[in-house]
Design a protein around this motif. Structure first.
Motif, PDB file in Angstrom:
ATOM      1  N   UNK A  83     -40.129 -27.131  21.406  1.00  0.00           N
ATOM      2  CA  UNK A  83     -39.278 -25.937  21.389  1.00  0.00           C
ATOM      3  C   UNK A  83     -39.879 -24.867  20.482  1.00  0.00           C
ATOM      4  N   UNK A  84     -40.467 -25.278  19.356  1.00  0.00           N
ATOM      5  CA  UNK A  84     -41.138 -24.331  18.455  1.00  0.00           C
ATOM      6  C   UNK A  84     -42.301 -23.654  19.178  1.00  0.00           C
ATOM      7  N   UNK A  85     -43.124 -24.446  19.874  1.00  0.00           N
ATOM      8  CA  UNK A  85     -44.240 -23.870  20.624  1.00  0.00           C
ATOM      9  C   UNK A  85     -43.775 -22.927  21.715  1.00  0.00           C
ATOM     10  N   UNK A  86     -42.684 -23.285  22.392  1.00  0.00           N
ATOM     11  CA  UNK A  86     -42.128 -22.426  23.445  1.00  0.00           C
ATOM     12  C   UNK A  86     -41.698 -21.083  22.871  1.00  0.00           C
ATOM     13  N   UNK A  87     -40.979 -21.103  21.753  1.00  0.00           N
ATOM     14  CA  UNK A  87     -40.511 -19.859  21.142  1.00  0.00           C
ATOM     15  C   UNK A  87     -41.677 -19.016  20.628  1.00  0.00           C
ATOM     16  N   UNK A  88     -42.707 -19.673  20.084  1.00  0.00           N
ATOM     17  CA  UNK A  88     -43.884 -18.924  19.616  1.00  0.00           C
ATOM     18  C   UNK A  88     -44.575 -18.202  20.772  1.00  0.00           C
ATOM     19  N   UNK A  89     -44.708 -18.878  21.904  1.00  0.00           N
ATOM     20  CA  UNK A  89     -45.299 -18.241  23.082  1.00  0.00           C
ATOM     21  C   UNK A  89     -44.415 -17.125  23.593  1.00  0.00           C
ATOM     22  N   UNK A  90     -43.101 -17.354  23.581  1.00  0.00           N
ATOM     23  CA  UNK A  90     -42.155 -16.352  24.080  1.00  0.00           C
ATOM     24  C   UNK A  90     -42.203 -15.082  23.242  1.00  0.00           C
ATOM     25  N   UNK A  91     -42.229 -15.225  21.916  1.00  0.00           N
ATOM     26  CA  UNK A  91     -42.182 -14.039  21.060  1.00  0.00           C
ATOM     27  C   UNK A  91     -43.466 -13.226  21.166  1.00  0.00           C
ATOM     28  N   UNK A  92     -44.626 -13.888  21.227  1.00  0.00           N
ATOM     29  CA  UNK A  92     -45.877 -13.134  21.311  1.00  0.00           C
ATOM     30  C   UNK A  92     -46.009 -12.478  22.690  1.00  0.00           C
ATOM     31  N   UNK A  93     -45.509 -13.122  23.742  1.00  0.00           N
ATOM     32  CA  UNK A  93     -45.557 -12.526  25.083  1.00  0.00           C
ATOM     33  C   UNK A  93     -44.598 -11.347  25.191  1.00  0.00           C
ATOM     34  N   UNK A  94     -43.400 -11.496  24.635  1.00  0.00           N
ATOM     35  CA  UNK A  94     -42.397 -10.430  24.729  1.00  0.00           C
ATOM     36  C   UNK A  94     -42.853  -9.183  23.975  1.00  0.00           C
ATOM     37  N   UNK A  95     -43.274  -9.370  22.720  1.00  0.00           N
ATOM     38  CA  UNK A  95     -43.748  -8.221  21.936  1.00  0.00           C
ATOM     39  C   UNK A  95     -45.007  -7.636  22.566  1.00  0.00           C
ATOM     40  N   UNK A  96     -45.900  -8.514  23.048  1.00  0.00           N
ATOM     41  CA  UNK A  96     -47.135  -8.040  23.669  1.00  0.00           C
ATOM     42  C   UNK A  96     -46.888  -7.201  24.904  1.00  0.00           C
ATOM     43  N   UNK A  97     -45.928  -7.597  25.732  1.00  0.00           N
ATOM     44  CA  UNK A  97     -45.621  -6.836  26.950  1.00  0.00           C
ATOM     45  C   UNK A  97     -45.105  -5.440  26.602  1.00  0.00           C
ATOM     46  N   UNK A  98     -44.195  -5.365  25.632  1.00  0.00           N
ATOM     47  CA  UNK A  98     -43.641  -4.061  25.246  1.00  0.00           C
ATOM     48  C   UNK A  98     -44.733  -3.137  24.707  1.00  0.00           C
ATOM     49  N   UNK A  99     -45.555  -3.644  23.776  1.00  0.00           N
ATOM     50  CA  UNK A  99     -46.616  -2.818  23.190  1.00  0.00           C
ATOM     51  C   UNK A  99     -47.673  -2.448  24.228  1.00  0.00           C
ATOM     52  N   UNK A 100     -47.967  -3.363  25.145  1.00  0.00           N
ATOM     53  CA  UNK A 100     -48.974  -3.084  26.173  1.00  0.00           C
ATOM     54  C   UNK A 100     -48.522  -1.972  27.101  1.00  0.00           C
ATOM     55  N   UNK A 101     -47.273  -2.013  27.525  1.00  0.00           N
ATOM     56  CA  UNK A 101     -46.755  -0.971  28.421  1.00  0.00           C
ATOM     57  C   UNK A 101     -46.783   0.386  27.726  1.00  0.00           C
ATOM     58  N   UNK A 102     -46.380   0.419  26.455  1.00  0.00           N
ATOM     59  CA  UNK A 102     -46.380   1.698  25.718  1.00  0.00           C
ATOM     60  C   UNK A 102     -47.801   2.229  25.555  1.00  0.00           C
ATOM     61  N   UNK A 103     -48.713   1.384  25.033  1.00  0.00           N
ATOM     62  CA  UNK A 103     -50.087   1.828  24.797  1.00  0.00           C
ATOM     63  C   UNK A 103     -50.797   2.151  26.102  1.00  0.00           C
ATOM     64  N   UNK A 104     -50.624   1.312  27.121  1.00  0.00           N
ATOM     65  CA  UNK A 104     -51.279   1.560  28.401  1.00  0.00           C
ATOM     66  C   UNK A 104     -50.811   2.850  29.052  1.00  0.00           C
TER      67      UNK A 104
END
Length: 390
Positions: A83-104
């Protein structure tokens, strides 16, 4: 025999019947192959006395995880570790998607700027980051934090409460106060009111042609309501400031070099591809649309927001979805720089329990869930913004 009676087609020449037969044979073939693979796997596992199933979820994990959004220790179960690994992947993917859309989006618009310097800088960024493999970029940022930044005792301190060193970024955060619950409720209320106002403003504009300053009002609501609550609850300002104790900082919030390197690598790499998607989408709108909008006195910002982007999004959304899926799947490279994402935790679990089939199956299911969720949201948004013909 009547002259107009239809000629009877033989079974082996009837396309509809043949298609049904081929589909049936395909299903039978897939079923037989699946049965062979499953039965062969179970027989091999039984012969080697390897247990199967997910009973290991309840057993003690006996390994530490460097970063966790929830409380975790080596005495916890494998299920909690996953569950810890799942949440770590989820948080980096979620933040990454938001920042990627803005920067892109910013880079894609800058690529088409009439300013030569802005356009060239954007083009250079896109070419450089597209041509360097994502894994090399992750290694570069990881080495940058560990080799180029000083130790905690010599940490960079741009201003009070913020420290940057090879242990990551450490900064002060507000200490918990009951007022924060009410501020969070006010923030949610402000967002809901802003969404309602947006729908009302759109209907009003379509009916009367008058433009309502929805961005300014929404910002005022989202920021102002929590601020009013903060003022009414005594303005709590006490901070949890990090302090150097021994060889590391205590207190505050710490963002590890592994997380930062992974996030930077994913965002900077994927944003280069998103920028090209945005550029292509904008260029798909004919120049006549821009010229017509400018001729009736619209400002360039209004032309972009009200004329170009609504039409370009129909072209942008499908390839953008693919790039966001790539970002989520590329997050599995975190294992190369030591970030404890789901793949890393699942790999450790497999090594300790020997449950390779179950571990790999969980990895496949988790990334399938991430991919399907992202696709479902983007498809919903694509239908929402689709232009309806009248």
């Amino acid at each position: 025999m009547e002259a107009n009676s239809p000629e009877k087609i033989p079974f082996f020449r009837d396309p509809e019947k043949l298609s049904i037969l081929y589909q049936f044979l395909s299903i039978v073939a897939v079923g037989l192959v699946s049965y062979y693979l499953v039965s062969n796997t179970l027989a091999n596992l039984e012969r080697q006395s390897i247990s199967t199933g997910f009973g290991f979820f309840e057993r003690e994990a006996s390994f530490e995880i460097g970063e966790s959004l929830i409380k975790y220790s080596a005495a916890d179960s494998y299920g909690r570790a996953l569950a810890v690994g799942f949440l770590n992947t989820l948080i980096v993917s979620f933040i990454g998607i938001i920042l990627t859309v803005i920067l892109g989006t910013i880079l894609g618009i800058a690529r088409l700027s009439s300013n030569w310097l802005v356009s060239r800088l954007s083009a250079i960024y896109i070419e450089v980051f597209q041509d360097i493999p994502i894994l090399l970029q992750l290694f570069f940022w990881y080495a940058f934090f560990y080799e180029m930044l000083p130790s905690p005792r010599q940490a960079l301190n741009p201003f009070s409460g913020l420290f940057l060193c090879n242990r990551g970024l450490v900064f002060g955060i507000p200490e918990w106060h009951p007022a924060f619950k009410f501020m969070a409720a006010a923030l949610v209320l402000g967002i809901v009111i802003a969404l309602v106002l947006k729908r009302w403003a759109k209907a009003r504009q379509e009916r009367t042609g008058q433009i309502f300053p929805i961005l300014k009002v929404s910002a005022l609501l989202i920021i102002g309501l929590p601020l009013v609550v903060w003022l009414m609850t005594g303005m709590p300002t006490r901070m949890n400031v990090p302090t150097l104790q021994g060889f590391n900082f205590k207190g505050g919030l710490s963002i590890s070099p592994e997380f930062t390197a992974l996030l930077l690598g994913l965002v900077l790499y994927t944003a280069a591809f998103v920028a090209e998607v945005v550029r292509a989408g904008i260029q798909s709108v004919s120049k006549g649309q821009t010229e017509a909008a400018l001729s009736i006195g619209l400002k360039p910002t209004h032309v972009l927001n009200l004329v170009i982007l609504p039409q370009a999004l129909r072209v942008i959304i499908p390839p953008l979805t693919s790039q966001l899926l790539n970002l989520t799947k590329n997050s599995s490279l975190a294992v190369a720089i030591g970030y404890p994402d789901f793949v890393s935790v699942a790999g450790t679990t497999i090594n300790q329990t020997g449950q390779a089939i179950e571990g790999v199956a969980m990895i496949m299911i988790v990334y399938l869930v991430f991919s399907l969720s992202t696709s479902a949201f983007m498809n919903w948004y694509n239908k929402r913004i689709a232009l309806v013909e009248r």
